[in-house]
Design an enzyme around this catalytic site. Structure first.
Site, PDB file in Angstrom:
ATOM      1  N   TRP A 104      -7.556   4.054 -10.421  1.00  0.00           N
ATOM      2  CA  TRP A 104      -6.807   3.628  -8.984  1.00  0.00           C
ATOM      3  C   TRP A 104      -7.624   2.829  -8.143  1.00  0.00           C
ATOM      4  O   TRP A 104      -6.936   1.806  -7.693  1.00  0.00           O
ATOM      5  CB  TRP A 104      -6.496   5.256  -8.369  1.00  0.00           C
ATOM      6  CG  TRP A 104      -5.991   5.176  -6.971  1.00  0.00           C
ATOM      7  CD1 TRP A 104      -6.503   5.339  -6.151  1.00  0.00           C
ATOM      8  CD2 TRP A 104      -4.560   5.095  -7.016  1.00  0.00           C
ATOM      9  NE1 TRP A 104      -5.666   5.054  -4.962  1.00  0.00           N
ATOM     10  CE2 TRP A 104      -4.411   5.070  -5.673  1.00  0.00           C
ATOM     11  CE3 TRP A 104      -3.531   4.952  -7.743  1.00  0.00           C
ATOM     12  CZ2 TRP A 104      -3.095   4.780  -5.022  1.00  0.00           C
ATOM     13  CZ3 TRP A 104      -2.132   4.869  -7.246  1.00  0.00           C
ATOM     14  CH2 TRP A 104      -1.931   4.845  -5.818  1.00  0.00           C
ATOM     15  N   TRP A 105      -9.014   3.161  -8.173  1.00  0.00           N
ATOM     16  CA  TRP A 105      -9.417   2.161  -7.393  1.00  0.00           C
ATOM     17  C   TRP A 105      -9.278   0.288  -7.678  1.00  0.00           C
ATOM     18  O   TRP A 105      -9.298  -0.350  -6.947  1.00  0.00           O
ATOM     19  CB  TRP A 105     -11.165   2.264  -7.303  1.00  0.00           C
ATOM     20  CG  TRP A 105     -11.633   3.632  -6.538  1.00  0.00           C
ATOM     21  CD1 TRP A 105     -10.905   4.232  -6.022  1.00  0.00           C
ATOM     22  CD2 TRP A 105     -12.781   4.407  -6.817  1.00  0.00           C
ATOM     23  NE1 TRP A 105     -11.286   5.486  -5.363  1.00  0.00           N
ATOM     24  CE2 TRP A 105     -12.664   5.386  -5.887  1.00  0.00           C
ATOM     25  CE3 TRP A 105     -13.888   3.953  -7.640  1.00  0.00           C
ATOM     26  CZ2 TRP A 105     -13.752   6.326  -5.975  1.00  0.00           C
ATOM     27  CZ3 TRP A 105     -14.856   4.974  -7.453  1.00  0.00           C
ATOM     28  CH2 TRP A 105     -14.765   6.059  -6.660  1.00  0.00           C
TER      29      TRP A 105
ATOM     30  N   TYR B  87       0.759  -1.103  -0.020  1.00  0.00           N
ATOM     31  CA  TYR B  87       0.017  -0.189  -0.133  1.00  0.00           C
ATOM     32  C   TYR B  87       0.824   1.328   0.030  1.00  0.00           C
ATOM     33  O   TYR B  87       0.657   2.183  -0.969  1.00  0.00           O
ATOM     34  CB  TYR B  87      -0.922  -0.007   1.228  1.00  0.00           C
ATOM     35  CG  TYR B  87      -1.859   1.210   1.399  1.00  0.00           C
ATOM     36  CD1 TYR B  87      -3.232   0.996   0.665  1.00  0.00           C
ATOM     37  CD2 TYR B  87      -1.543   2.188   1.894  1.00  0.00           C
ATOM     38  CE1 TYR B  87      -3.984   2.193   0.642  1.00  0.00           C
ATOM     39  CE2 TYR B  87      -2.337   3.514   2.203  1.00  0.00           C
ATOM     40  CZ  TYR B  87      -3.646   3.242   1.497  1.00  0.00           C
ATOM     41  OH  TYR B  87      -4.574   4.268   1.549  1.00  0.00           O
TER      42      TYR B  87
ATOM     43  N   HIS C  50       1.398   4.266  -2.965  1.00  0.00           N
ATOM     44  CA  HIS C  50       1.294   5.609  -2.814  1.00  0.00           C
ATOM     45  C   HIS C  50       2.635   6.390  -3.114  1.00  0.00           C
ATOM     46  O   HIS C  50       2.384   7.567  -3.429  1.00  0.00           O
ATOM     47  CB  HIS C  50       0.615   5.836  -1.236  1.00  0.00           C
ATOM     48  CG  HIS C  50      -0.899   5.559  -1.346  1.00  0.00           C
ATOM     49  ND1 HIS C  50      -1.412   4.486  -1.390  1.00  0.00           N
ATOM     50  CD2 HIS C  50      -1.964   6.505  -1.460  1.00  0.00           C
ATOM     51  CE1 HIS C  50      -2.795   4.566  -1.186  1.00  0.00           C
ATOM     52  NE2 HIS C  50      -2.899   5.614  -1.423  1.00  0.00           N
TER      53      HIS C  50
ATOM     54  N   TYR D 297      -3.523  16.332   2.282  1.00  0.00           N
ATOM     55  CA  TYR D 297      -4.417  15.027   2.112  1.00  0.00           C
ATOM     56  C   TYR D 297      -3.148  13.921   2.707  1.00  0.00           C
ATOM     57  O   TYR D 297      -2.274  13.907   2.225  1.00  0.00           O
ATOM     58  CB  TYR D 297      -4.977  14.650   0.891  1.00  0.00           C
ATOM     59  CG  TYR D 297      -5.541  13.432   0.891  1.00  0.00           C
ATOM     60  CD1 TYR D 297      -5.840  12.363   1.821  1.00  0.00           C
ATOM     61  CD2 TYR D 297      -5.916  12.780  -0.580  1.00  0.00           C
ATOM     62  CE1 TYR D 297      -6.386  11.329   1.604  1.00  0.00           C
ATOM     63  CE2 TYR D 297      -6.757  11.465  -0.739  1.00  0.00           C
ATOM     64  CZ  TYR D 297      -7.069  10.855   0.440  1.00  0.00           C
ATOM     65  OH  TYR D 297      -7.784   9.739   0.282  1.00  0.00           O
TER      66      TYR D 297
END
EC number: 5.1.3.32
Length: 104
Positions: free
Chosen positions: A76-77, A18, A22, A41
């Site tokens: 992306w999802w 993960y 990113h 963010y």
């Protein structure tokens, strides 16, 4: 600027993956998020259970609700769906969090 927070769920065994994904976030996704009015963010991970805590700021008149319509967001999802808890459309399951304390 409004600040919001939400919780998502990662497969705890996928923490390194993960973070790697990113670290290599697509520039076109960054542009879409910024164009939607999102800034500052951050996502935090609880390594004990894979809980993700996200916090961001969004400008007045933001277009965050339109992000699911953008192809880059859907890609992306799909790219993240193998390591996260998701909805049928591959979007991450997300629970809004209510602020209970703030120190200005």
């Amino acid at each position: 600027m409004e600040q919001i927070a939400f919780r998502m769920q990662l497969d705890p065994a996928q923490a390194a993956e993960y973070e790697r994904r990113h670290d290599e976030i697509w520039p076109e996704l960054v542009a879409a998020l910024k164009d939607a009015g999102i800034s500052d963010y951050s996502i935090f991970l609880d390594l004990s259970d894979g809980s993700l805590f996200a916090v961001l700021r969004r400008r007045p008149g933001h277009a965050m609700d339109a992000l699911p319509e953008q192809a880059v967001m859907r890609r992306w999802w799909q790219a993240m769906a193998d390591i996260m808890r998701t909805n049928p459309d591959a979007s991450p399951t997300a629970s809004p969090l209510r602020r209970v304390f703030h120190l200005p």
